[in-house]
Design a protein around this motif. Structure first.
Motif, PDB file in Angstrom:
ATOM      1  N   SER A   8       0.793  -1.232   0.000  1.00 41.05           N
ATOM      2  CA  SER A   8       0.000   0.000   0.000  1.00 41.05           C
ATOM      3  C   SER A   8       0.823   1.279   0.000  1.00 41.05           C
ATOM      4  CB  SER A   8      -0.970   0.017   1.186  1.00 41.05           C
ATOM      5  OG  SER A   8      -0.264   0.033   2.411  1.00 41.05           O
ATOM      6  N   PRO A  26      -2.232  -4.012   2.212  1.00 42.15           N
ATOM      7  CA  PRO A  26      -1.993  -2.920   3.157  1.00 42.15           C
ATOM      8  C   PRO A  26      -0.886  -3.168   4.175  1.00 42.15           C
ATOM      9  CG  PRO A  26      -3.990  -4.091   3.743  1.00 42.15           C
ATOM     10  CD  PRO A  26      -3.533  -4.661   2.436  1.00 42.15           C
ATOM     11  N   ASP A  39      -5.638   0.896   4.138  1.00 39.25           N
ATOM     12  CA  ASP A  39      -6.507   0.382   3.077  1.00 39.25           C
ATOM     13  C   ASP A  39      -7.501   1.465   2.680  1.00 39.25           C
ATOM     14  OD1 ASP A  39      -8.307   0.429   5.182  1.00 39.25           O
ATOM     15  OD2 ASP A  39      -8.458  -1.754   5.362  1.00 39.25           O
ATOM     16  N   GLU A  40      -8.623   1.080   2.096  1.00 44.55           N
ATOM     17  CA  GLU A  40      -9.582   2.070   1.612  1.00 44.55           C
ATOM     18  C   GLU A  40     -10.223   2.878   2.743  1.00 44.55           C
ATOM     19  OE1 GLU A  40     -11.553  -1.849   2.289  1.00 44.55           O
ATOM     20  OE2 GLU A  40      -9.819  -1.186   1.107  1.00 44.55           O
TER      21      GLU A  40
END
Length: 283
Positions: A8, A26, A39-40
């Motif tokens: 990531s 990630p 992450d998102e």
């Protein structure tokens, strides 16, 4: 069918998002006792606030081999993994272990091993993303797995990473810069220009008085090592400074006609390294 895994630290270009062919694995970030998964769900503004308010340097932990293995499973015929420089993180070693473990798992099930290759980017951030972009381009040409690896390795050897930090506070907190040097640099508005070495570690390449002059110097340094700009894609990632990224793009366009210039916002790991106002450029 191929898949490209990027830890990531590498920000996906817009066209890479929402497709299973590209995937971020990630890292985990820590500020004091609080863990943040890169992450998102990552919230850059909140993360930068936490860093600013903490007396301690933020830390990162590389993905586990199991995290890589989860993304390697499936019907993918060829898998390419691109990690943060092995000089800066354990992500490369973790991915290599995952490759061995997933193929041992397949062997135990009497299945054929997967074609998996792990690239040490010797870079970070959008340097990793440019490598992924090159792999996708080579895959579209219909090249063999080994030829894609060979040409990608050659591309990595020609890549150059540059960055400028707005603030040196993270380096000071991490003990990599004395409080006196940080104070002098901030008082005089000196912006160090940093870059990657051939081995993938970090070196200082120069400095500028003020951000605009530092950006000019960084572009000049980049042009010295880029003899064929019309054939090169330049990627810029910025930490909460889109106007600065646009300014850098204009400076690049005034120097040469590049094949393409891409701008993205930093994800968690790059935000941790670059800090608020930092900017990264890779060609």
């Amino acid at each position: 069918m191929y898949r490209i895994l990027i830890d990531s630290c590498g920000e996906l270009f817009p066209e890479m998002q929402n497709t299973e062919s590209f995937c971020n694995v990630p890292l985990t970030l820590t500020v004091d006792s609080q863990e943040i998964i890169d992450d998102e769900t990552f919230n850059q503004a909140e993360f930068l606030r936490m860093i600013k308010e903490s007396a301690n340097a933020p830390k990162s932990a590389c993905p586990s081999p199991d995290a890589y293995m989860r993304e390697m499973r499936g019907d993918w015929e060829r898998i390419y993994v691109i990690t943060l420089s092995s000089k800066l993180s354990g992500s490369y070693n973790s991915a290599c272990l995952a490759k061995d473990l997933i193929n041992e798992e397949l062997e135990d099930d009497d299945e054929e091993p997967k074609q998996i290759h792990v690239f040490d980017s010797k870079s970070a951030s959008i340097g990793q993303t440019l490598i992924a972009d090159k792999i996708a381009e080579l895959e579209k040409e219909g090249l063999s797995f080994d030829e894609v690896i060979r040409r990608t390795d050659a591309y990595i050897e020609t890549q150059h990473t540059f960055f400028i930090l707005e603030t040196l506070e993270t380096l000071r907190k991490a003990g990599r810069l004395s409080a006196l040097k940080a104070m002098i640099a901030n008082t005089l508005n000196i912006k160090p220009i940093m870059g990657s070495t051939e081995e993938g570690s970090i070196q200082q390449l120069g400095q500028g008085r003020g951000m605009s002059k530092a950006l000019d110097k960084m572009v000049d340094l980049m042009m010295e090592v880029t003899p064929d700009p019309e054939n090169r894609v330049v990627a810029i990632s910025h930490c909460n400074c889109p106007e600065r990224a646009a300014m850098l793009q204009k400076k690049l366009e005034a120097k040469a006609n590049f094949k393409r210039i891409v701008i993205v916002d930093t994800r968690g790991v790059s935000s941790m390294y670059a800090n608020d106002g930092g900017i990264i450029m890779v060609v």
